[in-house]
Motif scaffolding. Structure first.
Motif, PDB file in Angstrom:
ATOM      1  N   LEU A  43      27.525  11.848  -2.659  1.00 57.82           N
ATOM      2  CA  LEU A  43      27.301  11.156  -1.395  1.00 57.82           C
ATOM      3  C   LEU A  43      25.987  11.637  -0.802  1.00 57.82           C
ATOM      4  O   LEU A  43      25.827  12.834  -0.545  1.00 57.82           O
ATOM      5  CB  LEU A  43      28.462  11.422  -0.434  1.00 57.82           C
ATOM      6  CG  LEU A  43      28.528  10.598   0.840  1.00 57.82           C
ATOM      7  CD1 LEU A  43      28.602   9.109   0.529  1.00 57.82           C
ATOM      8  CD2 LEU A  43      29.731  11.010   1.672  1.00 57.82           C
ATOM      9  N   CYS A  44      25.053  10.715  -0.606  1.00 53.35           N
ATOM     10  CA  CYS A  44      23.706  11.047  -0.138  1.00 53.35           C
ATOM     11  C   CYS A  44      23.500  10.451   1.253  1.00 53.35           C
ATOM     12  O   CYS A  44      23.637   9.231   1.424  1.00 53.35           O
ATOM     13  CB  CYS A  44      22.659  10.487  -1.091  1.00 53.35           C
ATOM     14  SG  CYS A  44      22.832  11.030  -2.807  1.00 53.35           S
ATOM     15  N   VAL A  68      27.333   7.217  -7.222  1.00 52.84           N
ATOM     16  CA  VAL A  68      26.413   7.650  -6.171  1.00 52.84           C
ATOM     17  C   VAL A  68      26.531   6.682  -5.000  1.00 52.84           C
ATOM     18  O   VAL A  68      26.365   5.468  -5.162  1.00 52.84           O
ATOM     19  CB  VAL A  68      24.962   7.712  -6.673  1.00 52.84           C
ATOM     20  CG1 VAL A  68      24.056   8.283  -5.588  1.00 52.84           C
ATOM     21  CG2 VAL A  68      24.871   8.551  -7.950  1.00 52.84           C
ATOM     22  N   VAL A  69      26.805   7.211  -3.824  1.00 54.60           N
ATOM     23  CA  VAL A  69      27.036   6.397  -2.630  1.00 54.60           C
ATOM     24  C   VAL A  69      26.084   6.862  -1.528  1.00 54.60           C
ATOM     25  O   VAL A  69      26.034   8.055  -1.202  1.00 54.60           O
ATOM     26  CB  VAL A  69      28.500   6.506  -2.164  1.00 54.60           C
ATOM     27  CG1 VAL A  69      28.716   5.719  -0.878  1.00 54.60           C
ATOM     28  CG2 VAL A  69      29.442   6.006  -3.264  1.00 54.60           C
ATOM     29  N   GLN A 105      37.908   7.999  -2.333  1.00 56.71           N
ATOM     30  CA  GLN A 105      38.930   8.840  -2.965  1.00 56.71           C
ATOM     31  C   GLN A 105      38.350   9.712  -4.083  1.00 56.71           C
ATOM     32  O   GLN A 105      38.808   9.673  -5.232  1.00 56.71           O
ATOM     33  CB  GLN A 105      40.067   7.969  -3.508  1.00 56.71           C
ATOM     34  CG  GLN A 105      40.934   7.315  -2.439  1.00 56.71           C
ATOM     35  CD  GLN A 105      41.790   8.325  -1.696  1.00 56.71           C
ATOM     36  OE1 GLN A 105      42.609   9.022  -2.279  1.00 56.71           O
ATOM     37  NE2 GLN A 105      41.594   8.407  -0.393  1.00 56.71           N
ATOM     38  N   PRO A 106      37.333  10.522  -3.779  1.00 55.49           N
ATOM     39  CA  PRO A 106      36.724  11.320  -4.859  1.00 55.49           C
ATOM     40  C   PRO A 106      37.616  12.469  -5.295  1.00 55.49           C
ATOM     41  O   PRO A 106      38.276  13.112  -4.479  1.00 55.49           O
ATOM     42  CB  PRO A 106      35.448  11.848  -4.189  1.00 55.49           C
ATOM     43  CG  PRO A 106      35.782  11.903  -2.729  1.00 55.49           C
ATOM     44  CD  PRO A 106      36.705  10.749  -2.478  1.00 55.49           C
ATOM     45  N   ARG A 107      37.622  12.716  -6.598  1.00 54.67           N
ATOM     46  CA  ARG A 107      38.246  13.927  -7.117  1.00 54.67           C
ATOM     47  C   ARG A 107      37.284  15.100  -6.957  1.00 54.67           C
ATOM     48  O   ARG A 107      37.699  16.227  -6.649  1.00 54.67           O
ATOM     49  CB  ARG A 107      38.624  13.737  -8.588  1.00 54.67           C
ATOM     50  CG  ARG A 107      39.245  14.973  -9.248  1.00 54.67           C
ATOM     51  CD  ARG A 107      39.635  14.682 -10.684  1.00 54.67           C
ATOM     52  NE  ARG A 107      38.490  14.275 -11.491  1.00 54.67           N
ATOM     53  CZ  ARG A 107      37.670  15.128 -12.126  1.00 54.67           C
ATOM     54  NH1 ARG A 107      37.877  16.434 -12.039  1.00 54.67           N
ATOM     55  NH2 ARG A 107      36.671  14.674 -12.855  1.00 54.67           N
ATOM     56  N   ILE A 108      36.007  14.840  -7.205  1.00 54.54           N
ATOM     57  CA  ILE A 108      34.936  15.808  -6.988  1.00 54.54           C
ATOM     58  C   ILE A 108      33.925  15.152  -6.058  1.00 54.54           C
ATOM     59  O   ILE A 108      33.514  14.008  -6.284  1.00 54.54           O
ATOM     60  CB  ILE A 108      34.262  16.212  -8.311  1.00 54.54           C
ATOM     61  CG1 ILE A 108      35.254  16.977  -9.194  1.00 54.54           C
ATOM     62  CG2 ILE A 108      33.009  17.050  -8.056  1.00 54.54           C
ATOM     63  CD1 ILE A 108      34.725  17.296 -10.576  1.00 54.54           C
ATOM     64  N   LEU A 109      33.526  15.871  -5.009  1.00 53.24           N
ATOM     65  CA  LEU A 109      32.571  15.337  -4.045  1.00 53.24           C
ATOM     66  C   LEU A 109      31.405  16.304  -3.894  1.00 53.24           C
ATOM     67  O   LEU A 109      31.591  17.451  -3.482  1.00 53.24           O
ATOM     68  CB  LEU A 109      33.249  15.114  -2.693  1.00 53.24           C
ATOM     69  CG  LEU A 109      32.330  14.639  -1.560  1.00 53.24           C
ATOM     70  CD1 LEU A 109      31.727  13.274  -1.882  1.00 53.24           C
ATOM     71  CD2 LEU A 109      33.087  14.600  -0.230  1.00 53.24           C
ATOM     72  N   HIS A 110      30.232  15.820  -4.237  1.00 53.40           N
ATOM     73  CA  HIS A 110      28.993  16.556  -3.989  1.00 53.40           C
ATOM     74  C   HIS A 110      28.211  15.823  -2.907  1.00 53.40           C
ATOM     75  O   HIS A 110      28.151  14.594  -2.909  1.00 53.40           O
ATOM     76  CB  HIS A 110      28.163  16.674  -5.274  1.00 53.40           C
ATOM     77  CG  HIS A 110      28.808  17.538  -6.312  1.00 53.40           C
ATOM     78  ND1 HIS A 110      28.310  17.674  -7.589  1.00 53.40           N
ATOM     79  CD2 HIS A 110      29.907  18.338  -6.260  1.00 53.40           C
ATOM     80  CE1 HIS A 110      29.085  18.507  -8.267  1.00 53.40           C
ATOM     81  NE2 HIS A 110      30.057  18.920  -7.486  1.00 53.40           N
ATOM     82  N   TRP A 111      27.625  16.580  -2.004  1.00 54.59           N
ATOM     83  CA  TRP A 111      26.951  16.008  -0.825  1.00 54.59           C
ATOM     84  C   TRP A 111      25.487  16.410  -0.848  1.00 54.59           C
ATOM     85  O   TRP A 111      25.155  17.588  -0.949  1.00 54.59           O
ATOM     86  CB  TRP A 111      27.616  16.535   0.435  1.00 54.59           C
ATOM     87  CG  TRP A 111      27.139  15.891   1.714  1.00 54.59           C
ATOM     88  CD1 TRP A 111      25.925  16.048   2.320  1.00 54.59           C
ATOM     89  CD2 TRP A 111      27.891  15.009   2.543  1.00 54.59           C
ATOM     90  NE1 TRP A 111      25.874  15.312   3.473  1.00 54.59           N
ATOM     91  CE2 TRP A 111      27.068  14.660   3.639  1.00 54.59           C
ATOM     92  CE3 TRP A 111      29.177  14.483   2.476  1.00 54.59           C
ATOM     93  CZ2 TRP A 111      27.506  13.811   4.660  1.00 54.59           C
ATOM     94  CZ3 TRP A 111      29.615  13.638   3.487  1.00 54.59           C
ATOM     95  CH2 TRP A 111      28.783  13.299   4.564  1.00 54.59           C
ATOM     96  N   PHE A 112      24.624  15.415  -0.710  1.00 50.48           N
ATOM     97  CA  PHE A 112      23.179  15.648  -0.585  1.00 50.48           C
ATOM     98  C   PHE A 112      22.759  15.092   0.766  1.00 50.48           C
ATOM     99  O   PHE A 112      22.780  13.886   0.974  1.00 50.48           O
ATOM    100  CB  PHE A 112      22.426  14.954  -1.725  1.00 50.48           C
ATOM    101  CG  PHE A 112      20.966  15.295  -1.793  1.00 50.48           C
ATOM    102  CD1 PHE A 112      20.068  14.839  -0.840  1.00 50.48           C
ATOM    103  CD2 PHE A 112      20.482  16.094  -2.824  1.00 50.48           C
ATOM    104  CE1 PHE A 112      18.729  15.157  -0.909  1.00 50.48           C
ATOM    105  CE2 PHE A 112      19.134  16.417  -2.904  1.00 50.48           C
ATOM    106  CZ  PHE A 112      18.257  15.950  -1.942  1.00 50.48           C
ATOM    107  N   GLY A 113      22.373  15.979   1.676  1.00 49.28           N
ATOM    108  CA  GLY A 113      22.017  15.544   3.019  1.00 49.28           C
ATOM    109  C   GLY A 113      20.608  15.945   3.389  1.00 49.28           C
ATOM    110  O   GLY A 113      20.252  17.125   3.326  1.00 49.28           O
ATOM    111  N   LYS A 134      30.183  20.744  -3.492  1.00 52.38           N
ATOM    112  CA  LYS A 134      28.829  21.296  -3.512  1.00 52.38           C
ATOM    113  C   LYS A 134      28.029  20.613  -2.413  1.00 52.38           C
ATOM    114  O   LYS A 134      28.248  19.427  -2.116  1.00 52.38           O
ATOM    115  CB  LYS A 134      28.132  21.064  -4.854  1.00 52.38           C
ATOM    116  CG  LYS A 134      28.546  21.994  -5.962  1.00 52.38           C
ATOM    117  CD  LYS A 134      27.672  21.802  -7.201  1.00 52.38           C
ATOM    118  CE  LYS A 134      28.099  22.738  -8.323  1.00 52.38           C
ATOM    119  NZ  LYS A 134      27.248  22.561  -9.530  1.00 52.38           N
ATOM    120  N   LEU A 135      27.089  21.359  -1.833  1.00 46.25           N
ATOM    121  CA  LEU A 135      26.345  20.866  -0.676  1.00 46.25           C
ATOM    122  C   LEU A 135      24.865  21.164  -0.832  1.00 46.25           C
ATOM    123  O   LEU A 135      24.482  22.317  -1.036  1.00 46.25           O
ATOM    124  CB  LEU A 135      26.878  21.533   0.596  1.00 46.25           C
ATOM    125  CG  LEU A 135      26.154  21.238   1.916  1.00 46.25           C
ATOM    126  CD1 LEU A 135      26.294  19.766   2.293  1.00 46.25           C
ATOM    127  CD2 LEU A 135      26.714  22.136   3.022  1.00 46.25           C
TER     128      LEU A 135
END
Length: 299
Positions: A43-44, A68-69, A105-113, A134-135
């Motif tokens: 998620l970006c 990628v969202v 409904q992610p099983r694994i969520l990585h965030w790019f902010g 992860k962030l």
């Protein structure tokens, strides 16, 4: 690599999710790349005056591994404008991410902010039982330098009109000079992401965000910034997932001292420095994309 692997010609899908503010319902747009059934989500979330299309290069690189969202935060891009601009503030931006996460409904969520998007991610990552695994905090931290906030406030909320795309591009290059060196094509892309043309072949070009997003920002004063900083440090200290703190070498928003404190206060954090860039790295170059991929995929 699956059939949704990245390619230089791929384009995202556009969808919307309904969100709630005290003034009523609004739609938040989001751009989606990769396999829609992939439960590994990246998620970006963009900066204050930008849009989800800022992450096209990163999304193309990552679409073979992730869904990628990239949302357009309310008031920007294809998202609705709020009926009451008083709600253009972090609590609303954070709340708007919850129906999106419920849909994904992610099983694994990585965030790019990036900048504001990093603050949203920081707030969510600091919650108990946070879904973020992860962030990436792109040129943002708990302390925001007042001089940089003042600089941003000088152009935020203005609604300039441009007679041509090239005139709009010149404006974006001026207010975004701290992004560092980019090719002409890259500046064109960075401009297309944040402007729109009025109807008609000779329609003027305007910025692609609600000028009213400036209202809550412009009420900020140094005392409020200090109080917000104390709260943000508390949130940051509680983050339990791996963190990559990215700093543009010339950043005026994220200081070297703040990054050092972030590394000391949270042992899960590591840093990456982008030479020749201020606020904020755009992650459009292979060098920058390699940094993101190394942390997200191989750490």
């Amino acid at each position: 690599m699956n059939s949704y692997a990245s390619s230089g010609t791929s384009q995202p899908r556009l969808d919307f999710v309904s969100c709630l503010s005290p003034a009523g319902l609004h739609r938040m747009a989001y751009w989606e790349w990769g396999d829609p059934d992939n439960d590994q989500v990246l998620l970006c979330v963009h900066g204050l005056t930008r849009t989800g299309r800022d992450f096209d290069a990163l999304a193309r690189r990552m679409a073979g591994r992730y869904r990628v969202v990239c949302p357009d935060v309310v008031g920007r891009g294809r998202s609705d404008w709020l009926a009451n601009p008083a709600y253009y503030a972090m609590p609303q931006y954070i709340a708007d991410m919850m129906p999106l996460l419920a849909r994904l409904q992610p099983r694994i969520l990585h965030w790019f902010g990036t900048s504001m998007g990093g603050l949203i991610g920081m707030a969510l990552a600091g919650l108990q039982a946070s879904p973020i695994d992860k962030l990436v905090l792109n040129d943002v931290g708990p302390r925001l330098e007042w001089e940089a906030l003042t600089r941003i406030g000088q152009y935020l909320g203005k609604a300039p009109a441009f007679r041509s795309f090239e005139e709009a591009k010149a404006y974006v290059r001026t207010v975004s000079a701290s992004f560092g060196d980019h090719t002409e094509d890259q500046w064109s892309e960075l401009t297309r992401n944040v402007v729109r043309q009025a109807d008609g072949p000779e329609g003027s070009w305007t910025m692609h965000y609600d000028p009213a997003i400036a209202q809550s920002f412009q009420t900020l004063d140094p005392a409020m910034a200090i109080a917000a900083e104390a709260a943000l440090w508390q949130v940051y200290d509680s983050i339990a997932c791996p963190i990559l703190v990215v700093r543009g070498e010339r950043s005026d928003l994220l200081s070297e001292d703040t990054v050092e404190q972030m590394l000391i206060r949270n042992p899960r954090a590591r840093r990456a420095d982008i030479p020749g860039v201020g606020h904020a790295p755009t992650f459009m170059t292979p060098y920058q994309l390699d940094i993101a991929e190394d942390f997200l995929c191989r750490s």
